[in-house]
Design an enzyme around this catalytic site. Structure first.
Site, PDB file in Angstrom:
ATOM      1  N   ALA A 104      -0.495  10.230   4.492  1.00  0.00           N
ATOM      2  CA  ALA A 104      -1.895   9.476   4.098  1.00  0.00           C
ATOM      3  C   ALA A 104      -1.063   7.894   3.983  1.00  0.00           C
ATOM      4  CB  ALA A 104      -2.690  10.020   2.968  1.00  0.00           C
ATOM      5  N   HIS A 105      -1.574   7.177   4.509  1.00  0.00           N
ATOM      6  CA  HIS A 105      -1.305   5.690   4.068  1.00  0.00           C
ATOM      7  C   HIS A 105      -2.229   4.609   4.553  1.00  0.00           C
ATOM      8  CE1 HIS A 105       0.045   4.152   8.011  1.00  0.00           C
ATOM      9  NE2 HIS A 105       0.216   5.393   8.142  1.00  0.00           N
ATOM     10  N   SER A 106      -2.172   3.381   4.338  1.00  0.00           N
ATOM     11  CA  SER A 106      -2.843   2.454   4.755  1.00  0.00           C
ATOM     12  C   SER A 106      -2.030   1.149   5.114  1.00  0.00           C
ATOM     13  CB  SER A 106      -4.142   2.311   3.843  1.00  0.00           C
ATOM     14  OG  SER A 106      -5.122   1.328   4.462  1.00  0.00           O
TER      15      SER A 106
END
Lengths: 149, 97
Positions: A65-67
């Site tokens: 998960a990352h942005s």
């Protein structure tokens, strides 16, 4: 070394939660507590997956998960949590997720070395199995030191 | 021999696609193939110049109707899958005049 990125405050084993959004919040909150990203960044990770689909489950049982850096990244870093019981992220091919890595990069490439070390470690099935079974940070640290991971 | 451009695509071009690039780079190295590999994101990938694409099922719709080979990978950490699905095409494009 992978070890350099994993202080004990950034790992949690056998986390019990009820859905993937909360799993990402738990992994993301470890980063927030260490001043690596803001709370907004964690919510942006969830929004990204809602918008783009569950492609973050990049391998059977493993989600990344990352942005975007501009969503609230403060430093380069990552957290690792193992989910027990495993959680469905809505990805047909690779669900359910047992290992969730939440990471944060501050630009386009400062995190590449860290991901490289992570990927090299995870490409070995034996390492994956160990990571899923481990219950204490000391055990993981010892293993990483021995395997020079 | 042509040095082809291979694009990995994920949501932001930072995480999943970077992992996939590492896996592909490993396969290319094992086979002594020289190619340019790079990551791109959902928003800009279609405007890039590339010879072929590696991406996930979720992103593959972006390239519907594309004349370039699009390889859909399930396990981004598995060099065997990348090799099985993509190597033949890479070899073919590399040897094209």
């Amino acid at each position: 070394m992978l070890l350099d990125h994993l202080k004990s405050e950034l790992v949690q084993f056998h986390v019990r939660t009820d859905n993937w959004q909360n799993a990402v919040r738990i992994g993301g909150d470890l980063l927030v507590q260490q001043g690596i990203c803001t709370k907004e960044y964690v919510e942006a990770c969830i929004q990204a997956s809602l918008k783009l689909g569950p492609y973050m489950v990049l391998s059977p049982g493993i989600a990344l998960a990352h942005s975007r850096p501009e969503d609230g990244a403060l430093k380069v870093g990552m957290s690792i949590i193992t989910l027990d019981p495993p959680i469905s992220f809505g990805n047909k091919a690779n669900d359910p997720v047992r290992l969730l890595i939440t990471f944060c990069g501050i630009d386009h490439d400062s995190h590449i070395g860290m991901l490289q070390e992570l990927a090299t470690f995870l490409m070995d099935d034996q390492n994956q199995q160990f990571l899923l079974a481990v219950t204490t940070v000391e055990e993981l640290t010892g293993y990483l030191q021995k395997s020079k991971g | 021999m042509k040095k082809i451009k291979i694009m990995m695509v994920c949501g932001f071009g930072l995480g999943s696609s970077m992992i996939l690039k590492m896996t592909l780079d490993k396969v290319l190295k094992n086979h002594g193939i020289s190619a340019e590999t790079f990551c791109s994101d959902e928003a800009t990938s279609r405007g890039e110049f590339f010879d072929m694409v590696f991406t996930s099922e979720e992103m593959s719709h972006l390239f519907q109707g594309s004349s370039k080979p699009i390889i859909v990978i399930k396990n981004f950490l598995n060099p065997d899958e990348v090799e099985e699905k993509g190597l033949e095409t890479i070899n073919k494009l590399t040897h094209e005049e």
